[in-house]
Design a protein around this motif. Sequence first.
Motif, short mmCIF file in Angstrom:
data_model
loop_
_atom_site.label_atom_id
_atom_site.label_comp_id
_atom_site.label_asym_id
_atom_site.label_seq_id
_atom_site.Cartn_x
_atom_site.Cartn_y
_atom_site.Cartn_z
N GLY A 1 0.84 -1.18 0.00
CA GLY A 1 0.00 0.00 0.00
C GLY A 1 0.87 1.23 0.00
N SER A 2 0.25 2.38 -0.17
CA SER A 2 1.05 3.60 -0.23
C SER A 2 0.27 4.77 0.30
CB SER A 2 1.46 3.88 -1.68
OG SER A 2 0.32 4.13 -2.48
N SER A 3 1.00 5.82 0.62
CA SER A 3 0.40 7.07 1.06
C SER A 3 1.21 8.20 0.47
CB SER A 3 0.40 7.16 2.58
OG SER A 3 0.07 8.45 3.00
N ASP A 4 0.53 9.20 -0.07
CA ASP A 4 1.31 10.31 -0.61
C ASP A 4 1.68 11.32 0.45
OD1 ASP A 4 -0.96 11.87 -0.18
OD2 ASP A 4 -1.65 11.72 -2.24
N GLY A 5 0.90 11.34 1.56
CA GLY A 5 1.25 12.18 2.69
C GLY A 5 1.19 13.65 2.40
N GLY A 6 0.69 14.06 1.24
CA GLY A 6 0.75 15.46 0.89
C GLY A 6 -0.55 16.18 1.09
N ASP A 7 -0.50 17.52 1.15
CA ASP A 7 -1.69 18.34 1.24
C ASP A 7 -2.23 18.59 -0.16
OD1 ASP A 7 -0.26 20.39 3.86
OD2 ASP A 7 -1.20 18.41 3.90
N SER A 8 -3.48 18.97 -0.21
CA SER A 8 -4.07 19.30 -1.49
C SER A 8 -5.12 20.37 -1.30
CB SER A 8 -4.71 18.05 -2.13
OG SER A 8 -5.75 17.57 -1.32
N ALA A 9 -5.57 20.96 -2.39
CA ALA A 9 -6.61 21.98 -2.33
C ALA A 9 -7.95 21.35 -2.63
CB ALA A 9 -6.32 23.08 -3.34
N ALA B 1 -4.18 7.58 1.54
CA ALA B 1 -3.47 6.35 1.87
C ALA B 1 -4.22 5.20 1.21
CB ALA B 1 -3.39 6.15 3.39
N SER B 2 -3.52 4.12 0.94
CA SER B 2 -4.14 3.02 0.20
C SER B 2 -3.85 1.69 0.85
CB SER B 2 -3.62 3.01 -1.25
OG SER B 2 -4.18 1.96 -1.99
N ILE B 3 -4.89 0.86 0.94
CA ILE B 3 -4.75 -0.49 1.49
C ILE B 3 -5.79 -1.39 0.84
CG2 ILE B 3 -6.35 -0.15 3.43
CD1 ILE B 3 -4.37 -1.78 5.17
N SER B 4 -5.45 -2.62 0.63
CA SER B 4 -6.41 -3.61 0.15
C SER B 4 -7.24 -4.10 1.34
CB SER B 4 -5.67 -4.80 -0.47
OG SER B 4 -6.54 -5.82 -0.85
N VAL C 1 -7.96 5.84 0.03
CA VAL C 1 -8.89 6.58 0.88
C VAL C 1 -8.28 7.94 1.16
CG1 VAL C 1 -10.01 6.68 3.14
CG2 VAL C 1 -9.80 4.49 1.95
N THR C 2 -9.08 8.99 1.07
CA THR C 2 -8.60 10.33 1.37
C THR C 2 -9.08 10.74 2.77
OG1 THR C 2 -8.61 10.99 -0.95
CG2 THR C 2 -8.65 12.76 0.67
N PHE C 3 -8.16 11.23 3.58
CA PHE C 3 -8.45 11.68 4.93
C PHE C 3 -8.34 13.20 4.98
CE2 PHE C 3 -6.90 7.39 5.32
CZ PHE C 3 -7.66 6.82 6.33
N GLU C 4 -9.24 13.82 5.74
CA GLU C 4 -9.16 15.27 5.89
C GLU C 4 -8.23 15.66 7.02
OE1 GLU C 4 -13.07 16.09 8.76
OE2 GLU C 4 -12.99 16.90 6.73
N SER C 5 -7.99 14.74 7.95
CA SER C 5 -7.04 14.97 9.04
C SER C 5 -6.73 13.61 9.66
CB SER C 5 -7.64 15.91 10.10
OG SER C 5 -8.82 15.35 10.65
N PRO C 6 -5.64 13.47 10.41
CA PRO C 6 -5.31 12.19 11.01
C PRO C 6 -6.42 11.72 11.96
CG PRO C 6 -3.41 13.63 11.05
CD PRO C 6 -4.58 14.48 10.63
N PRO C 7 -6.82 10.46 11.87
CA PRO C 7 -7.86 9.94 12.77
C PRO C 7 -7.42 10.02 14.22
CG PRO C 7 -7.43 8.43 10.95
CD PRO C 7 -6.35 9.45 10.91
N GLU C 8 -8.38 10.30 15.08
CA GLU C 8 -8.11 10.35 16.52
C GLU C 8 -8.80 9.18 17.23
OE1 GLU C 8 -9.10 14.21 17.95
OE2 GLU C 8 -7.55 15.22 16.77
N TRP D 1 -13.44 2.78 6.08
CA TRP D 1 -12.84 1.51 6.47
C TRP D 1 -11.39 1.52 5.99
CZ3 TRP D 1 -15.92 -1.70 9.31
CH2 TRP D 1 -17.30 -1.49 9.26
N PHE D 2 -10.48 1.03 6.81
CA PHE D 2 -9.07 1.02 6.42
C PHE D 2 -8.36 -0.09 7.20
CE2 PHE D 2 -4.73 2.43 5.84
CZ PHE D 2 -4.75 2.95 4.55
N GLY D 3 -8.47 -1.31 6.72
CA GLY D 3 -7.82 -2.40 7.42
C GLY D 3 -7.81 -3.66 6.57
N ASN D 4 -6.96 -4.61 6.94
CA ASN D 4 -6.81 -5.85 6.22
C ASN D 4 -6.61 -6.97 7.25
OD1 ASN D 4 -5.04 -8.08 5.05
ND2 ASN D 4 -5.51 -6.94 3.17
N SER D 5 -7.42 -8.01 7.16
CA SER D 5 -7.35 -9.08 8.15
C SER D 5 -7.12 -10.46 7.57
CB SER D 5 -8.62 -9.11 9.01
OG SER D 5 -8.75 -7.92 9.76
N LEU D 6 -7.51 -10.70 6.30
CA LEU D 6 -7.31 -12.02 5.73
C LEU D 6 -5.84 -12.36 5.53
CD1 LEU D 6 -10.16 -12.51 3.14
CD2 LEU D 6 -9.74 -13.80 5.19
N SER D 7 -4.97 -11.36 5.72
CA SER D 7 -3.53 -11.64 5.71
C SER D 7 -3.11 -12.44 6.92
CB SER D 7 -2.75 -10.32 5.68
OG SER D 7 -2.97 -9.62 4.47
#
Length: 411
Positions: free
Chosen positions: A51-59, A71-74, A79-86, A185-191
Amino acid sequence: MPKDDAVRGEPTRRAFAKYGGTVALGGLLAGCTGGDGGDSGSPEGNETGSGSSDGGDSADSGGDTDERYAASISPMGEVTFESPPETVFTRLTHHAGMAFALGRGNDVTALHAPDYYDGVWNQFVERLPGVSLDWSGRYSSWQPDKEKLYELDSDVHLADPAWITRQDAWDRDDIDEIAENVSPWFGNSLSDRHQEPPAEWADGYQYYGLWEQFEIVADAFRERERYEALAAVHDDLLSTIEDRLPPEEERPTAIMVAAADIESIYAYTLSNPGFLTSHTRPLGPRDAFKGSVESGTVVDFETMLEADPDVILYLGGMEPGTDMAGRRAAFEEDAVGSEIAAVRNDRFYPQGARYQGPVLNLFQLEMTAKQLYPDEFGEWPRYEEGPYPEIPDGERLFDRERVADAINGDL
């Protein structure tokens, strides 16, 4: 409008922003595949994807600059986040353990068997200076209720949606609804043991090792520094293990078992692909069953004596309610069990949890190394109750202070 008053099917501003204003939810889900796995009986592997994350800001579309990032996960895909989850919803403790490692352990809103795993985790947390954890009384999410997820209002659902849809009360529409109206949703369990995903999630489902998935989750939380600090400890620990492992022919035979009572003893594999063996596979013990027993198989004393392992690893032995002395005695007092080599030679050892998360993985690599190879890594203290034993400084295989600092953000 407040989310409690939101009309189902009409995304709240918060949830919409988390997916990003330019990506429609339906299209995002349609382009993702996946599934999850694990076994309901339980209270790292050959990676085929990443998976990957660009970590960058955008307009945003209105031209205002904000902190959105992707950030991306199978199986979810990007998935786009507006701020880090708390606040963090989880179902299995490898995900709750990742939140804990990233300094958000006490912000977990739900997990499977919370009081049980609160007890297990705190046996290890006791050895991390300045770190605390409290999962007691959290919502037990093995069979999550959709209305409860609205009530919890978590910032992210750190769980595999493909696994959730295995529940009778859930389908793909329910997954989409929660993602749209509450949070992604952002998780993987069948691994966990490289299980087959449900058909609707199967196209391109990717498997991750424990630390590989932890890196992806850390990027979703924008916690790259915490991840790198802990990953450095893990890399050092693996190097220590690899440098000092004896040749394969000199390694002990071993089995891992768990039992609620002596009449139902379950055996678990030690080296199959998947993150459930991320603390045993790197140590390379020889399988006493020689591949003849699959995980979750019920075995009796006769079967174990036929395998005659040098070492027995007892899953759940670190849980505060487990009578480890009584478990040993049950083997020692049985006419057949007492003849097993591991019992005769007092090599019957406790384990913690297979769905372990990165911090527990460090402890369990250390403890299992000592249990399997005392001549190379130092003796494991005889354990019957209480927290993880206090290992003398010179015999520790990783630095507790470095781990505690990373969790606490002292970087």
